[in-house]
Design a protein around this motif. Structure first.
Motif, mmCIF file in Angstrom:
data_model
loop_
_atom_site.group_PDB
_atom_site.id
_atom_site.type_symbol
_atom_site.label_atom_id
_atom_site.label_comp_id
_atom_site.label_asym_id
_atom_site.label_seq_id
_atom_site.Cartn_x
_atom_site.Cartn_y
_atom_site.Cartn_z
ATOM 1 N N VAL B 337 17.734 60.650 27.099
ATOM 2 C CA VAL B 337 17.890 59.201 27.118
ATOM 3 C C VAL B 337 18.929 58.813 26.084
ATOM 4 N N GLN B 338 19.931 58.094 26.538
ATOM 5 C CA GLN B 338 20.946 57.626 25.622
ATOM 6 C C GLN B 338 20.630 56.192 25.215
ATOM 7 N N ASP B 339 21.252 55.774 24.154
ATOM 8 C CA ASP B 339 20.961 54.445 23.625
ATOM 9 C C ASP B 339 22.247 53.936 23.004
ATOM 10 N N ALA B 340 22.947 53.098 23.739
ATOM 11 C CA ALA B 340 24.201 52.562 23.201
ATOM 12 C C ALA B 340 24.200 51.057 23.405
ATOM 13 N N VAL B 341 25.001 50.367 22.603
ATOM 14 C CA VAL B 341 25.060 48.915 22.749
ATOM 15 C C VAL B 341 26.492 48.486 23.016
ATOM 16 N N ILE B 342 26.645 47.518 23.887
ATOM 17 C CA ILE B 342 27.970 46.969 24.165
ATOM 18 C C ILE B 342 27.890 45.448 24.104
ATOM 19 N N PRO B 343 29.018 44.808 23.844
ATOM 20 C CA PRO B 343 29.001 43.345 23.939
ATOM 21 C C PRO B 343 28.589 42.969 25.363
ATOM 22 N N ARG B 344 27.719 41.979 25.450
ATOM 23 C CA ARG B 344 27.108 41.724 26.761
ATOM 24 C C ARG B 344 28.105 41.362 27.844
ATOM 25 N N SER B 345 29.197 40.724 27.427
ATOM 26 C CA SER B 345 30.147 40.291 28.447
ATOM 27 C C SER B 345 30.840 41.469 29.118
ATOM 28 N N THR B 346 30.770 42.642 28.502
ATOM 29 C CA THR B 346 31.470 43.788 29.091
ATOM 30 C C THR B 346 30.584 44.577 30.060
ATOM 31 N N LEU B 347 29.370 44.133 30.231
ATOM 32 C CA LEU B 347 28.430 44.877 31.072
ATOM 33 C C LEU B 347 28.962 45.140 32.487
ATOM 34 N N PRO B 348 29.503 44.116 33.168
ATOM 35 C CA PRO B 348 29.958 44.370 34.537
ATOM 36 C C PRO B 348 31.073 45.411 34.613
ATOM 37 N N GLU B 349 31.792 45.569 33.523
ATOM 38 C CA GLU B 349 32.885 46.528 33.533
ATOM 39 C C GLU B 349 32.378 47.912 33.115
ATOM 40 N N VAL B 350 31.472 47.938 32.129
ATOM 41 C CA VAL B 350 31.056 49.219 31.558
ATOM 42 C C VAL B 350 30.046 49.959 32.435
ATOM 43 N N LEU B 351 29.070 49.247 32.961
ATOM 44 C CA LEU B 351 27.984 49.929 33.665
ATOM 45 C C LEU B 351 28.489 50.790 34.829
ATOM 46 N N PRO B 352 29.346 50.241 35.704
ATOM 47 C CA PRO B 352 29.842 51.095 36.794
ATOM 48 C C PRO B 352 30.571 52.313 36.254
ATOM 49 N N GLU B 353 31.247 52.139 35.137
ATOM 50 C CA GLU B 353 31.982 53.252 34.553
ATOM 51 C C GLU B 353 31.012 54.339 34.067
ATOM 52 N N VAL B 354 29.891 53.909 33.532
ATOM 53 C CA VAL B 354 28.889 54.869 33.070
ATOM 54 C C VAL B 354 28.401 55.726 34.255
ATOM 55 N N LEU B 403 33.173 55.438 25.433
ATOM 56 C CA LEU B 403 33.418 54.245 26.243
ATOM 57 C C LEU B 403 32.813 53.006 25.571
ATOM 58 N N CYS B 404 31.581 53.135 25.157
ATOM 59 C CA CYS B 404 30.891 51.980 24.575
ATOM 60 C C CYS B 404 31.577 51.523 23.286
ATOM 61 N N VAL B 405 31.971 52.489 22.480
ATOM 62 C CA VAL B 405 32.641 52.128 21.230
ATOM 63 C C VAL B 405 33.977 51.454 21.533
ATOM 64 N N ARG B 406 34.655 51.965 22.565
ATOM 65 C CA ARG B 406 35.966 51.415 22.925
ATOM 66 C C ARG B 406 35.881 49.924 23.262
ATOM 67 N N VAL B 407 34.823 49.521 23.935
ATOM 68 C CA VAL B 407 34.740 48.105 24.322
ATOM 69 C C VAL B 407 34.120 47.254 23.212
ATOM 70 N N GLY B 408 33.956 47.829 22.038
ATOM 71 C CA GLY B 408 33.441 47.037 20.920
ATOM 72 C C GLY B 408 31.957 47.228 20.683
ATOM 73 N N GLY B 409 31.420 48.265 21.250
ATOM 74 C CA GLY B 409 29.986 48.492 21.094
ATOM 75 C C GLY B 409 29.682 49.492 20.002
ATOM 76 N N THR B 410 28.474 50.011 20.035
ATOM 77 C CA THR B 410 28.103 50.962 19.004
ATOM 78 C C THR B 410 27.150 52.020 19.551
ATOM 79 N N LEU B 411 26.746 52.954 18.676
ATOM 80 C CA LEU B 411 26.086 54.175 19.127
ATOM 81 C C LEU B 411 24.613 54.035 19.457
ATOM 82 N N THR B 412 23.962 53.158 18.764
ATOM 83 C CA THR B 412 22.528 53.053 19.004
ATOM 84 C C THR B 412 22.024 51.661 18.663
#
Ligand SMILES: Cc1cc2nc3c(=O)[nH]c(=O)nc-3n(C[C@H](O)[C@H](O)[C@H](O)COP(=O)(O)OP(=O)(O)OC[C@H]3O[C@@H](n4cnc5c(N)ncnc54)[C@H](O)[C@@H]3O)c2cc1C
Ligand code: SF4
Ligand code: SF4
Lengths: 444, 464, 428
Positions: B337-354, B403-412
């Motif tokens: 199980v991974q646990d990463a955080v992204i700015p919420r507005s990037t969800l539509p872009e990041v999730l498909p990429e994941v 990917l998550c860090v790239r969009v301004g997110g973090t590791l956990t």
């Protein structure tokens, strides 16, 4: 500092921030208690802040960071103050993505300016520290400075999600990030928020925002005794109601806030969806009736303005002594009665604002005269309150006082067993003690 | 037998010091079982005094140690990487005081999260942080990890609900952090300690805030035919300035696993993803907000939005959500199980990429996560006996992190760095940042004895 | 690796455990001891270590922690990953039974394999015990300090099987409530599984069960040649004996044309419902056992299914309910008993905290691990005391004994009964 030394430093400062942004000596308005810094500098970027600190570090000059200067007198007397570092020019909003409900600002960005920018998106930072109209967001973070909205929204500490800090030696570090949930590494935000500029200079702050409420109203209960007001507060706290702020105010405070009602009062502020505000006002109105309390309702602008005034109360009443008590919430009334007894005779215009939901009590007043007997009475009263409340985990902080009082009591009071840890942290982050030396607890 | 073992036996009794390697086996890992390191011993203290005694012995002998709660941590935090002693705190499980007038409770660290909520429920209160593991995890573990949970979207994380801690420092000294109900003065050591992953000392007493149960609760289930639509709906809700108390997303693979488990909740197995949305507060605003959310879901392509009819249905939906991670165990021998955080507005872009990353590595993935605060939990299915697959899992995880860090997110967002994510730390923090953290750690633990090998990467000459 | 024969079949089930730990707080032994080794996850971990060859079958730790397991299966109820802990445990115990036998275990094994397999021998063994429990000196002995601890405990448990002394709780002998008008002529036929120990020691419960069934218009068959369900054997790892008993019961009850096979002891019910799996490897019996299992119903389950019709006499009592593990966790019959109880006229129901956590009885666990069983019992009694109830209801023979003994020793004024006994009292 020799005169030549000072000249050299001035040159260096000028080379960092430009001539227009160095004042020497500090004008009277920049005095901190009775100390006059040699320089006031106004850096425009975090790089400039870093350069200033590198210089100060090398020369072992004491640097005192400031925002608007609103809270500069909060703290023990400074041991030294060579450079007053103002963030006045660092006012940009760096990132604001409404869809994320987060924003990142330079430390000198004003609270009001930010909230004006966020309002079209129906978002805001729910802070209302004293003199909120002048407050900078860096200052709010550095002092973890709160007002009555703490009841409903928590402290600024709970809204800071990331920081950029220039350390004493000029290196820059980041803490947290720009996401609302983050446990990556140690949460150094917590270390710097509320450290009053004694561990580093905050240059950038990330906040999480809140939706701006659709409607607002304030309900007032009025009476001549505390008993029923306290019971009203208790009943509100135990009910389903969700006031954003809940404050008990004494006659002195009320006569400044609402001259038509110079009585003891309970103020409840509701910030919600419109139907929910209506519902709550109705509920408390019924409560007032059942307690046979006089009831006044203020809507929208009238409500906003009374809270804005409340944030300036110490100015309206030209306060020169202000204490903050923190006690267990159920003891709020007991605490301010104790405060009233201890200081009522000595201080003029004694005003009290207390938050029965958080246990925060503010007692302010004016020293009629700064003579020896008065000063020692005040000092005795502070000591007395401290001993009395220590038994109940209570704390008494002197938020504002003339230097003569600060010379006699530590404004923070006892720290307890964790002091060695704090000392070690100070040493780890500011080994040369150049950041606001002496200001913090136990003169750190 | 090392002399310190005898000293420990003296403190807690022979029976309560495990040294038999066979009995230490079960202590070699926590909820994330890919990291296995058996301790040298396990002790079972039953009081703060015993903890002090044990820590003093270990400090004197320079034996590393760490606390363990329920071992549900998902970052390898409760694992003795450098050997040493585990202090198992499960027996320190007493609720010491419940004080409704001041809305607080004082507990020992081994109290199980849900037990506290149960203890105060009848009086109309609850303890707000509700990790999905709340039926098992301990408050001590929650404090150490700064645990979150579905309802943290509105109520905040553990750190926002802890009012005071009694801590045994690595040298055996006892300090109180925070005011246990009042504001302490000085640096916010309480806030600093929460989330320090057991590396600053051992918590022996916790004061937490109790929260009043809301007047009204409404739970909605919206189902969607594409993951993109689902993510867009999440962003739309946040952008609209509505702060639900919870906003959770489950994709099809998760739904199927849940529906096959004891926590079957009647979720639509033909949906691409569902959102579980909860609103709470005053009835008047909850109604209003629910209407707007239904509308937002619809305009973003929801096929259907249903409202839980009663408490039983609501409880079922939540049991399904909270059992989701475990339920995924049915479809796979091992689970990362991974646990990463992204700015919420990037969800539509990041999730498909994941999903694309997982596909590229030929891995099966299920997503069930705290969408409202952008806290992703990609669950990657694999078989630990297949070494090539294990390698691909690791590489995919790294890509996801990057990917998550790239969009301004973090590791956990809640599980912590522990042992598992140390290698990624330089993705978000500079050497200077890490060095500052190392300085803080050294203040609490100058000898590096308390849960060593966690949180900060170790460089050749200096540890940070 | 010659070991772990039975376990090998269950290897996939072991792997299903993803080590999430959600089962920890459901496990009574973990709650008491706080040791990962005494948690479901820890036990599975040890078993997995055996399966993977990291731990020998002869491991001291393995034997100890597997032995301390109550077999209450609370862990199964909460496991999101669907780990069939009960099955894995039985397999492990079967392997262990082959590997290591202490003298005491040998004695228990003899009893299980040679006495509990035969109704005749059982009757012969239990006759003196029934006599004993009526003697006043038995109570004095149990209260005195003369007997060795374990014997004393056994005697206390035995005394706890005697029906509650108070007359309002005792059914008049030989009563035959007539079926209510609507019930008459429905012509439901049920077979009654009387249980081995229950038949010998819980006459009153069995009688109440039959009466209630009759009041619901059922014709009750009680085949005399039925045998012990085999649960004790299966739990002790004596799977072969369990299978032999199961085959016999399958044969016996195939002769009954009953629509349901009703059982009032949760432990037996759980076993009977699992005959399908127990005999899955037996080509001759596999299908028959599944058909058998499909007919089995707990009495509460059955009554709710056919439409519960309580009698009209109100009981006027405050009652609470303690869920037997083998009903709640193993059979997952959770709501039927509560519904049944709530509909008894004149009842004030108070919920019991941790009602789904084992009382420590767990078959013959209380005899093997009296200390831990007592700690669990103590925890249960504390919760019971707080309910302020007059009566605690629970639908399992072992739990009835264990709780009654506890309640009596603690001097609580609370009565311990099977729900069906209370229901039976409502019929005129
Ligand atoms: C199915 C599942 C769902 C989960 N859902 C969530 C979720 O929604 N949100 C979330 O945040 N987490 C979640 N987690 C992760 C985990 O449950 C949390 O991290 C929890 O806080 C760990 O508590 P624990 O008692 O199991 O601690 P452990 O795993 O035993 O320990 C975790 C860390 O805390 C330290 N520690 C424990 N007790 C103390 C103490 N008294 N003093 C100092 N240090 C201590 C340990 O040394 C270790 O570093 C989930 C885990 C699982 C298995
Ligand atoms: S709940 Fe199930 S999967 Fe999780 S540890 Fe327990 S047995 Fe294993
Ligand atoms: S069967 Fe009961 S005692 Fe055994 S591991 Fe499962 S919950 Fe624990």
């Amino acid at each position: 500092m020799t005169l030549q030394g000072a000249d050299r430093i001035e040159q260096e400062l000028v080379s960092i921030v430009g001539e227009a942004n160095v004042l020497r000596p500090a004008p009277e308005a920049y005095a901190i208690d009775d100390r006059h810094p040699s320089f006031v500098v106004f850096p425009g970027t975090s790089e400039e802040v870093a350069a200033i600190l590198r210089l100060a570090h090398a020369q072992e000059l004491a640097v005192v960071p400031m925002g608007s200067g609103r809270r500069l007198s909060f703290g023990n007397l400074l041991e030294r103050a060579d450079i007053l570092l103002s963030t006045r020019r660092m006012t940009r909003i760096l990132e604001y993505e409404p869809a994320d409900l987060t924003a990142s600002v330079e430390a000198g960005c004003a609270l009001e300016a930010f909230n004006r920018a966020a309002l079209p998106h129906r978002q805001w930072l729910p802070f209302d520290p004293p003199d909120a109209n002048r407050a900078t967001l860096g200052g709010i973070a550095a002092a973890d400075d709160f007002g009555p909205l703490r009841h409903g929204y928590g402290r600024p500490r709970d809204s800071v999600i990331g920081l950029e800090v220039v350390q004493a030696d000029g290196t820059r570090i980041r803490a947290g990030g720009r996401v609302v949930k983050n446990v990556t590494g140690y949460d150094l935000n917590k270390l710097f928020v509320g450290s009053f500029g004694t561990l580093g200079v905050l240059v950038r702050v990330h906040f999480k925002l809140r939706p701006y409420p659709e409607a607002e109203a304030t309900s007032l209960f009025l009476d001549s005794e505390w008993e029923r007001l306290e019971s009203g507060a208790r009943q509100i706290l135990q009910s389903e109601l969700l006031p954003a702020a809940l404050v008990l105010a004494n006659e002195e405070a009320m006569s400044a806030l609402l001259p038509d009602y110079p009585r003891k009062a309970l103020l409840a502020r509701f910030l919600e969806m419109a139907p929910a505000v209506v519902y709550q006002v109705e509920r408390v109105k019924a409560l007032a009736r059942s307690l046979s309390l006089e009831f006044v309702e203020l809507r929208d602008e009238a409500s906003r303005s009374i809270w804005e005034k409340l944030g300036r109360l110490h100015r309206l009443l030209s306060t020169d002594l202000r204490l903050r008590l923190s006690v267990l919430p159920a003891r709020t009334v007991e605490a301010f009665c104790a405060g009233e007894r201890a200081l009522g005779e000595t201080l003029a215009r004694l005003h009290i604002l207390a938050q029965p939901g958080t246990g925060i009590v503010h007692i302010g007043g004016k020293l009629p005269i700064e003579d020896e007997p008065t000063l020692s009475l005040v000092v005795q009263a502070i000591r007395h309150l401290r001993t009395m409340w220590a038994a109940h985990r209570g704390r008494v902080i002197v938020e504002h006082a003339p230097p003569e009082i600060k010379r006699r009591v530590d404004v923070w009071g006892e720290v307890g067993a964790s002091l060695p840890l704090m000392r070690a942290l100070k040493h780890a982050f500011d080994p040369k003690r150049i950041l606001s030396p002496g200001r913090f607890v136990a003169g750190l | 037998m090392a002399s310190w073992i005898a000293e420990l036996q003296e403190i807690v009794g022979r029976e309560d010091v495990l040294t038999d390697p066979e009995r230490l086996l079960a202590y070699e890992c926590d909820g994330l079982s890919i990291h296995k390191h058996p301790p040298a011993a396990v002790v079972f203290p039953e009081s703060a005094e015993e903890v002090v005694g044990i820590v003093k012995v270990l400090w004197r002998h320079r034996v590393p140690f760490l606390a363990r709660g329920a071992g549900t941590g998902l970052s390898g935090g409760a694992v003795a990487v450098e050997g040493g002693v585990i202090l198992e705190l499960a027996r320190m499980n007493h609720i010491l005081e419940i004080d409704y007038a001041n809305r607080l409770a004082v507990v020992e660290p081994g109290v199980i999260n849900l037990m506290l909520t149960r203890a105060v429920a009848d009086a109309g209160y609850f303890y707000a942080p509700d990790p999905s593991s709340q039926m098992a995890c301990t408050l001590g573990g929650n404090v150490a990890e700064n645990a979150g949970g579905p309802h943290c979207l509105k109520y905040g994380m553990t750190v926002h609900h802890v009012l005071g801690l009694d801590v045994v420092l690595p040298n055996g000294e006892v300090v109180t952090l925070g005011g246990h109900g009042t504001d302490a003065v000085g640096y916010d050591l309480l806030g600093l300690f929460v989330g320090s992953e057991g590396t600053f000392g051992i918590v022996t007493k916790i004061t937490v805030r109790l929260t009043r149960q809301p007047q009204a609760v409404k739970t909605l289930l919206a189902d969607f035919l594409s993951v993109e639509d689902t993510s867009r709906a999440v962003s739309a809700i946040i952008a609209a300035g509505i702060l639900p108390s919870a906003l959770e997303m489950m994709d099809r693979a998760t739904i199927e696993a849940v529906e096959a488990s004891v926590y079957a909740a009647g979720l639509p197995t033909d949906a691409a993803a569902v959102l579980l949305i909860e609103l709470d507060g005053l009835a008047a605003s909850v109604e209003h907000e629910a209407e707007r959310i239904v509308e937002l879901c619809r305009t973003n392509g929801a096929r259907q939005v249903i409202v839980a009819r009663d408490e039983a249905e609501r409880a079922r939906l939540w049991a399904g959500r909270k059992g989701a991670f475990g339920a995924l165990g049915r479809i796979s021998p091992d689970l990362m199980v991974q646990d990463a955080v992204i700015p919420r507005s990037t969800l539509p872009e990041v999730l498909p990429e994941v999903y694309r990353i997982a596909a590229r590595y030929g891995l099966r993935m299920a997503n069930v996560f705290h969408a409202g605060d952008g806290n992703l939990h990609p669950n990657i299915c694999f078989d630990g006996r297949d070494s090539d697959e294990v390698r691909r899992v690791k590489e995919a995880c790294r890509e996801i992190m990057e990917l998550c860090v790239r969009v301004g997110g973090t590791l956990t967002g809640e599980h912590g760095i522990g042992l598992d994510k140390i290698a990624y730390m330089p993705l978000v923090f500079t050497d200077d940042d890490l060095e500052a953290m190392a300085r803080v750690r050294a203040v609490f633990d100058p000898e590096g004895l308390c849960n060593p090998g966690k949180v900060l990467p170790v460089r050749r000459c200096r540890a940070f | 690796m010659a070991v772990a024969r039975a376990l090998a079949h269950e290897a996939e089930k072991l792997l299903a455990c993803i080590h999430c730990g959600l089962c920890l707080s459901a496990c009574p032994t973990y709650l008491q001891l706080g040791d990962e080794n005494d948690s479901p996850r820890g036990r599975l971990y040890l078993m997995r270590a055996v399966a993977e060859g990291r731990l020998p079958m002869t491991s001291e730790a393995l034997a100890r922690h597997i032995d301390l397991c109550l077999g209450c299966r609370a862990c199964e109820t909460v496991c999101p990953s669907g780990v069939r802990y009960g099955r894995v445990l039985e397999a492990m115990r079967a392997d262990l039974a082959r590997e290591r036998l202490t003298l005491g275990q040998r004695g228990a094994r003899f009893l299980l394999n040679h006495v509990f397999t035969s109704p005749m021998r059982l009757r012969w063994i239990f006759a003196p015990t029934r006599w004993l429990r009526r003697r006043p000196f038995a109570r004095r002995l149990a209260e005195g300090g003369l007997l060795p601890a374990r014997l004393k405990l056994a005697l206390e448990l035995l005394l706890a099987t005697s029906p509650e002394a108070d007359s309002i709780f005792t059914l008049p002998r030989e009563r035959r409530p007539s079926p209510s008008a609507s019930a008459r002529g429905e012509g439901r036929r049920v077979a009654f599984f009387a249980g081995c120990v229950a038949r010998e020691l819980f006459e009153q419960t069995n009688r109440a069960t039959k009466e209630v069934l009759m009041a619901h218009g059922c014709e009750v068959e009680d085949p005399p040649d039925q045998v012990c369900c085999g649960a004790l054997h299966a739990h002790a790892g004596e799977l072969e004996t369990a299978r032999a008993l199961a085959r016999r019961n399958v044969r016996v009850f195939e002769r009954c044309a009953a629509e349901a096979l009703v059982v009032n002891v949760a432990g037996c019910g759980a076993m009977l419902k699992e005959y399908g799996e127990l005999l899955a490897g037996d080509p001759e019996y596999a299908e028959r056992a599944r058909a058998f299992a499909a007919r089995v119903r707990d009495i509460s389950e059955y009554l709710i299914e056919i439409g519960l019709r309580p009698g009209s006499r109100p009981v006027g009592l405050t009652v609470t309910y303690d869920a037997p593990c083998h009903l709640h966790h193993a059979q997952r019959v959770t709501t039927a008993p509560l519904e049944l109880i709530r509909r008894i006229p004149g009842i004030t129901f108070v919920p019991l905290v941790e009602s789904e956590i084992c009382c420590g009885s767990a078959g013959i666990y209380n005899l093997r691990h009296p200390e831990l069983a007592d700690r669990l019992l103590h925890r249960k009694l504390e919760h019971l005391r707080r309910t302020g109830a007059d009566v605690v209801l629970t639908g399992n023979a072992g739990c009835l004994m264990h709780l009654r003994r506890g309640v009596r020793r603690a001097g609580l004024s609370i009565r311990v009964m099977h729900p069906i006994e209370l229901l039976a009292l409502t019929y005129e």
